[in-house]
Each structure stands twice: as C-alpha cells, then as structure tokens.
Design a protein around this motif. Structure first.
Motif, PDB file in Angstrom:
ATOM      1  N   SER A   9       0.957  -1.308   0.081  1.00 27.90           N
ATOM      2  CA  SER A   9       0.053  -0.074   0.103  1.00 27.90           C
ATOM      3  C   SER A   9       0.734   1.232   0.113  1.00 27.90           C
ATOM      4  N   ALA A  10       1.901   1.353   0.755  1.00 30.25           N
ATOM      5  CA  ALA A  10       2.840   2.522   0.866  1.00 30.25           C
ATOM      6  C   ALA A  10       3.796   2.569  -0.438  1.00 30.25           C
ATOM      7  N   MET A  11       3.765   1.557  -1.061  1.00 31.78           N
ATOM      8  CA  MET A  11       4.802   1.755  -2.037  1.00 31.78           C
ATOM      9  C   MET A  11       3.901   2.231  -3.296  1.00 31.78           C
ATOM     10  N   SER A  12       2.907   1.730  -3.619  1.00 32.11           N
ATOM     11  CA  SER A  12       1.922   2.138  -4.422  1.00 32.11           C
ATOM     12  C   SER A  12       1.408   3.519  -4.156  1.00 32.11           C
ATOM     13  N   GLY A  13       1.371   3.864  -2.696  1.00 35.10           N
ATOM     14  CA  GLY A  13       0.934   5.368  -2.457  1.00 35.10           C
ATOM     15  C   GLY A  13       1.988   6.385  -2.958  1.00 35.10           C
ATOM     16  N   LEU A  14       3.559   5.784  -2.936  1.00 34.97           N
ATOM     17  CA  LEU A  14       4.530   6.619  -3.215  1.00 34.97           C
ATOM     18  C   LEU A  14       4.484   6.998  -4.615  1.00 34.97           C
ATOM     19  N   GLU A 451      -3.348  24.486  -7.917  1.00 35.25           N
ATOM     20  CA  GLU A 451      -2.194  23.793  -8.052  1.00 35.25           C
ATOM     21  C   GLU A 451      -1.273  23.571  -7.158  1.00 35.25           C
ATOM     22  N   LEU A 452      -1.103  24.829  -6.311  1.00 35.37           N
ATOM     23  CA  LEU A 452      -0.145  24.622  -5.333  1.00 35.37           C
ATOM     24  C   LEU A 452      -0.692  24.096  -4.138  1.00 35.37           C
ATOM     25  N   GLN A 453      -1.920  24.263  -4.055  1.00 36.03           N
ATOM     26  CA  GLN A 453      -2.681  23.582  -2.912  1.00 36.03           C
ATOM     27  C   GLN A 453      -2.794  21.986  -3.060  1.00 36.03           C
ATOM     28  N   ASN A 454      -3.069  21.582  -4.422  1.00 31.79           N
ATOM     29  CA  ASN A 454      -2.863  20.136  -4.746  1.00 31.79           C
ATOM     30  C   ASN A 454      -1.400  19.395  -4.507  1.00 31.79           C
ATOM     31  N   LEU A 455      -0.325  20.358  -4.914  1.00 32.07           N
ATOM     32  CA  LEU A 455       0.961  19.834  -4.517  1.00 32.07           C
ATOM     33  C   LEU A 455       1.162  19.586  -3.009  1.00 32.07           C
ATOM     34  N   MET A 456       0.697  20.620  -2.191  1.00 35.48           N
ATOM     35  CA  MET A 456       0.882  20.651  -0.787  1.00 35.48           C
ATOM     36  C   MET A 456       0.160  19.126  -0.206  1.00 35.48           C
ATOM     37  N   LEU A 457      -1.100  18.907  -0.716  1.00 32.46           N
ATOM     38  CA  LEU A 457      -1.856  17.569  -0.637  1.00 32.46           C
ATOM     39  C   LEU A 457      -0.795  16.568  -0.967  1.00 32.46           C
ATOM     40  N   VAL A 458      -0.353  16.597  -2.056  1.00 31.72           N
ATOM     41  CA  VAL A 458       0.506  15.446  -2.593  1.00 31.72           C
ATOM     42  C   VAL A 458       1.935  15.161  -1.524  1.00 31.72           C
ATOM     43  N   GLU A 459       2.398  16.343  -1.250  1.00 29.43           N
ATOM     44  CA  GLU A 459       3.407  16.244  -0.469  1.00 29.43           C
ATOM     45  C   GLU A 459       3.040  15.508   0.982  1.00 29.43           C
ATOM     46  N   LYS A 460       1.948  15.938   1.475  1.00 33.89           N
ATOM     47  CA  LYS A 460       1.261  15.237   2.854  1.00 33.89           C
ATOM     48  C   LYS A 460       0.788  13.560   2.426  1.00 33.89           C
ATOM     49  N   TYR A 462       2.791  11.937   0.325  1.00 30.72           N
ATOM     50  CA  TYR A 462       4.042  11.161   0.060  1.00 30.72           C
ATOM     51  C   TYR A 462       4.537  11.006   1.745  1.00 30.72           C
ATOM     52  N   ALA A 463       4.492  12.048   2.380  1.00 33.35           N
ATOM     53  CA  ALA A 463       4.948  11.905   3.841  1.00 33.35           C
ATOM     54  C   ALA A 463       4.218  10.751   4.420  1.00 33.35           C
ATOM     55  N   ALA A 464       3.176  10.785   4.383  1.00 27.47           N
ATOM     56  CA  ALA A 464       2.216   9.670   4.983  1.00 27.47           C
ATOM     57  C   ALA A 464       2.598   8.374   4.818  1.00 27.47           C
ATOM     58  N   ASN A 465       2.643   8.168   3.459  1.00 26.23           N
ATOM     59  CA  ASN A 465       3.101   6.726   2.749  1.00 26.23           C
ATOM     60  C   ASN A 465       4.575   6.559   3.419  1.00 26.23           C
ATOM     61  N   ALA A 466       5.436   7.476   3.393  1.00 33.12           N
ATOM     62  CA  ALA A 466       7.072   7.303   3.588  1.00 33.12           C
ATOM     63  C   ALA A 466       6.908   6.719   5.220  1.00 33.12           C
ATOM     64  N   ARG A 467       6.207   7.452   6.001  1.00 31.91           N
ATOM     65  CA  ARG A 467       5.960   7.002   7.446  1.00 31.91           C
ATOM     66  C   ARG A 467       5.588   5.574   7.440  1.00 31.91           C
ATOM     67  N   VAL A 468       4.673   5.061   6.625  1.00 30.18           N
ATOM     68  CA  VAL A 468       4.250   3.752   6.868  1.00 30.18           C
ATOM     69  C   VAL A 468       5.496   3.046   6.309  1.00 30.18           C
ATOM     70  N   LEU A 469       6.305   3.436   5.329  1.00 25.46           N
ATOM     71  CA  LEU A 469       7.228   2.435   5.164  1.00 25.46           C
ATOM     72  C   LEU A 469       8.379   2.586   6.361  1.00 25.46           C
ATOM     73  N   SER A 470       8.619   3.391   6.823  1.00 25.91           N
ATOM     74  CA  SER A 470       9.524   3.690   8.120  1.00 25.91           C
ATOM     75  C   SER A 470       8.924   2.844   9.181  1.00 25.91           C
ATOM     76  N   VAL A 471       7.684   2.858   9.555  1.00 23.92           N
ATOM     77  CA  VAL A 471       7.255   1.989  10.435  1.00 23.92           C
ATOM     78  C   VAL A 471       7.423   0.456  10.071  1.00 23.92           C
ATOM     79  N   VAL A 472       7.098   0.303   8.917  1.00 21.78           N
ATOM     80  CA  VAL A 472       7.261  -1.212   8.561  1.00 21.78           C
ATOM     81  C   VAL A 472       8.702  -1.770   8.509  1.00 21.78           C
ATOM     82  N   ASP A 473       9.733  -0.889   8.183  1.00 28.88           N
ATOM     83  CA  ASP A 473      11.069  -1.001   8.494  1.00 28.88           C
ATOM     84  C   ASP A 473      11.296  -1.330   9.826  1.00 28.88           C
ATOM     85  N   GLU A 474      10.778  -0.295  10.769  1.00 26.55           N
ATOM     86  CA  GLU A 474      11.148  -0.839  12.222  1.00 26.55           C
ATOM     87  C   GLU A 474      10.435  -2.039  12.629  1.00 26.55           C
TER      88      GLU A 474
END
Length: 482
Positions: A9-14, A451-460, A462-474
């Motif tokens: 899920s995290a990989m596809s989200g990224l 578009e800038l608002q959309n970019l901020m959402l995309v960054e969020k 990305y950060a959420a999915n990256a956090r999932v990967l980090s938790v899975v790694d832990e």
C-alpha cells in the motif's frame, strides 16, 4: 493488515504521489502556454480486498461543448473581421464627407472650378485650374478603382494562403491521429499530442468551421458545417490556383479566376455553401461578390461622368464617336464596355496639362479647329448645367434612380460608409461573443493557486506513505532481533 499489505500500500501510494506531483508540476510550468489543457492524474482503487492504489492515465480537463461553441464564435468573428476590414478600406478609398480627397470633394472642386471659369472664360489661369481639377477627379476615380482591384487581389492571395494552411494542418492532424493511436494502444499517455492536435483543429476551424467526431483509439474525424469531409483517417486535399493579378472583367463565373476544389470536386464557396462560416468563404465573397458590386458602382459613376460631357448636343464639335472631356483610356466610351471603366477613366489629352494642354478647348469645344471668342462662356455654362442635370443611374449597390453627378457621388460615399458601419458593428458583436467564450474556456485552465494546494496535499500523501514504510522497516528490524 499484514506487513506485506502495508508495504504494498505504501509503495503504491508513493508511486501515485510521485506521478501526481509530476502532473501538478507540468500544469504549473505550462500555466501560460497557449493551447495547454489542465491535466489530472487518474487514481483508482485496485479492487475489493486489494490494498494500495491503482495509477490510471492522465486525464485532460476540458468542456467539449464549450470548445465547440468557442470555435463557432471564433469562425464567425474571423469572417466578420474580414468583411469589416474590406469595407473599412473601401470607405477610406472613396473618402468621407469631410475628406478633402474624397470622390465627392473632388467632384465639388471640379464644379467650383467650372463656375469660376464661367465668370471669366477669357482667364487662362482659370481654364488651367479647370484642367487640374478635372484631372484630379478622373485620377481620384481611377485610383479608387485600382485600390479596389488591389483588395480583390489581396483576397485571392489570402485564399491561396489559407488553402495551403488548411492542407498542411490536415496532414499534421492525420499524422497525430496515427501517433496517438499507437501511443494509447501501448498504454501510454498522449495528452501532449492531443493538445497539439486541438491547436491544429483550431487553426483549421478559423478558416473552415469544423465539426469534430471522436473515434476509437483516440482518433478524430473532421467535416465542415455543411458536411464536406475534411479528415477521415486520410486528410482531404483542397485545390486552388491563385491569380497573379485580377482585372475587373475577371470573375469566377466566366472561369478567368480559380474556384475551390476538395479532392478534385468543385465546391460552392458562397456564404451559404458547405464550407460556410469562416474566413475562407468570407474572402471568396469579397473577391467574387462584394468587390464586384463595388466595381459596378464605381463604373456607374465613371460612365455617368463621361456621358455627361460626351454629348454632341452639348458640344457641337464632338462627333458620334469622339471622346469628350473625360475619356475611356483616351478614347470614346462605348456603353457596352462599361466593366472596368472606372479604372480606365482619364482626362482628354487635348485639355490635360500633361498632354496637349490646350485648355481653351473647355471654352470653345473639345474638337474645335481654333480658339474662338474668349468672352463666350456658353459651353462652360452648359458643362456646369450638365453636372446638375438628373440622369438615370443603375447599379447593384446604388440601385436605380435619377441623380445629378453630385447626388451620385454622395450616394456612393454614403453606401460605403453605411456598409462600413454595419460591418464594424457585426465585427464588434462577433468579437464580444468570441471573447466571452474564450474567457469561459480559459477559466477551465490552470489555476496556479489551486495547483499549489494540490501539490501540498501530494506532499502530505507522500509523507504519510513514507511514514508507513518507516514503521514497516522498524517492525521488520524488531522481528529480526527477536
């Protein structure tokens, strides 16, 4: 959720966030690019019970109905502008009421000079001035007619240029159709090529209004408002032969100038024909109808002026086939040869200062053998009376009526002034409609703030999915330490 499901899920989200950020970046980079259509990334659920996100194709956001209406308005505006430009130029050529160089002013100056010569028929300077004013009047008519001929030539050249443009654009659209089909069949995005194709369709539409039919595999078919097929897998070919020069007697009806063919078939180019609505038929209308009618009006004025002074009853020295004060290219005017007369009208060489210059002939007779009584103003007075005599004049633009020379010239100015005003109003109205629809279409374009608002959402995301990967790694490290 298992660790494997969370990882997938995290990989596809990224991946989805990365692709979405790329689309947003493209929108921002092309916010001011003409013809660019805003894109969005299509994201969907992969299915019931399947974790993650499915990345679909990039979608172009446009309104087909709005685009169709804008194209109709754009074609109407182009045609109205062509007509307005023609009548504006014709109004400039014949002049306005307050224009000292207008046809009416030149005729008035000639009449005033005649009156002065009547008061002093023995005055050589006044007779010379009469020659100058008569020559200026003839030159003004022929100059206006030559300007009109130039407008016909310009219209013919514009037709040739537009035909070349349409042929080239249709060939390019044919190529893009094939490329888009290949790209989409391979599962890739062809949005940039679709933008390019739409710009080419707009280019054709301004010249020939088109209806667009979407086909399978991303292809489009184009046909005119009147049903002429322009593109169906293969581009049609328009044929036209431009003329290097167009003389007044050359018309489409007598076959001396070219018409239009599509795939070898002759096409009606009238405003109600199958290609109606764009700049192409507008140029044909000017070349074959509007300018021809204007030529007829100018020829009617030239014929009226020549015949007023080419009258043996007025000047006894004139024979049945002798030219009067004004001539048809230096010769007697034959009413059966009226077409193009306004281009050929000249002052008689016998009284022209750049010719023989015997201006006493205004007083004593154009073909008099020798000067007569210098105090005799009877012929000059007869000339003045001839200008104010009402004669029947007939043409398409002026109608049929009994008019003096001054009334005829005033009506000619009024005719083109009214046509100019009407065409200018029509052009303004068409421009307003086109601008309104263009603005409505632009409103669907890229909004940089959104578009800038959309970019901020995309960054969020990305950060959420990256956090999932980090938790899975832990979690994996924890399990490995046990």
């Amino acid at each position: 959720m298992s660790i494997n499901s969370a990882l997938n899920s995290a990989m596809s989200g990224l991946s989805a966030a990365g692709r979405s950020s790329q689309v947003v970046a493209e929108n921002l980079a092309n916010a001011l690019t003409p013809g660019y259509t805003r894109r969005v990334q299509d994201l969907n659920s992969p299915g019931a019970g399947v974790p993650g996100v499915r990345i679909g194709n990039v979608q172009r956001l446009n309104d087909p109905v709005l685009i169709s209406n804008r194209r109709v308005a754009e074609a109407e505006y182009g045609a109205a502008k062509v007509e307005a430009d023609f009548f504006s130029r014709m109004s400039d050529l014949v002049g306005t009421v307050d224009d000292e160089m207008s046809l009416a002013s030149q005729l008035s100056d000639f009449e005033s000079s005649l009156i002065e010569a009547v008061s002093r028929p023995d005055s050589q300077p006044r007779l010379n001035d009469l020659s100058v004013k008569a020559n200026a009047l003839a030159d003004s008519i022929s100059r206006t007619a030559e300007g009109l001929r130039g407008l016909r030539v310009n219209a013919d050249s514009a037709i040739g240029s537009q035909v070349d443009t349409v042929n080239q654009a249709l060939k390019e659209i044919e190529k893009l159709n094939a490329r888009i089909m290949v790209v989409e069949a391979g599962g890739m995005d062809a949005v940039s090529m679709q933008d390019q194709r739409d710009q080419l369709i707009d280019q054709v539409n301004g010249i020939i209004p088109v209806n667009v039919v979407r086909r399978d595999n991303g292809q489009v078919t184009l046909y005119s408002t009147g049903g002429v097929m322009l593109l169906d897998h293969k581009a049609s070919e328009l044929s036209f032969t431009p003329s290097r020069d167009i003389m007044p007697h050359m018309t489409l009806g007598n076959g001396m100038i070219s018409g239009l063919q599509v795939n070898g078939r002759a096409i009606d180019t009238s405003p109600d024909g199958p290609l109606r609505g764009g700049t192409l038929t507008a140029q044909f209308e000017i070349r074959d109808v509007t300018a021809v009618e204007a030529q007829e009006d100018l020829d009617a004025m030239a014929a009226d002026l020549i015949e007023r002074f080419q009258d043996p009853a007025l000047d006894a020295t004139i024979g049945a086939t002798d030219a009067g004060i004004f001539t048809d290219g230096g010769a007697f005017y034959d009413p059966s040869n009226i077409v193009g007369l306004s281009n050929r009208i000249e002052l008689n060489d016998l009284v022209a200062l750049d010719g023989t210059g015997e201006t006493w002939r205004f007083r004593d007779g154009i073909h008099a053998a020798a000067p007569g009584d210098p105090g005799n103003s009877s012929l000059l007075q007869a000339y003045s009376d001839a200008l104010n005599t009402t004669r029947t004049v007939s043409s398409v633009g002026l109608g049929t009526a009994n008019m003096s020379a001054a009334t005829l010239s005033a009506n000619l100015l009024s005719r083109f002034a009214q046509d100019n005003e009407t065409a200018a109003r029509a052009s303004t109205f068409a421009a307003t409609s086109f601008n309104e629809l263009s603005q409505a279409e632009l409103a669907l374009g890229v909004d940089t703030d959104a578009e800038l608002q959309n970019l901020m959402l995309v960054e969020k995301y990305y950060a959420a999915n990256a956090r999932v990967l980090s938790v899975v790694d832990e979690l994996m490290e924890t399990l490995l330490r046990i």
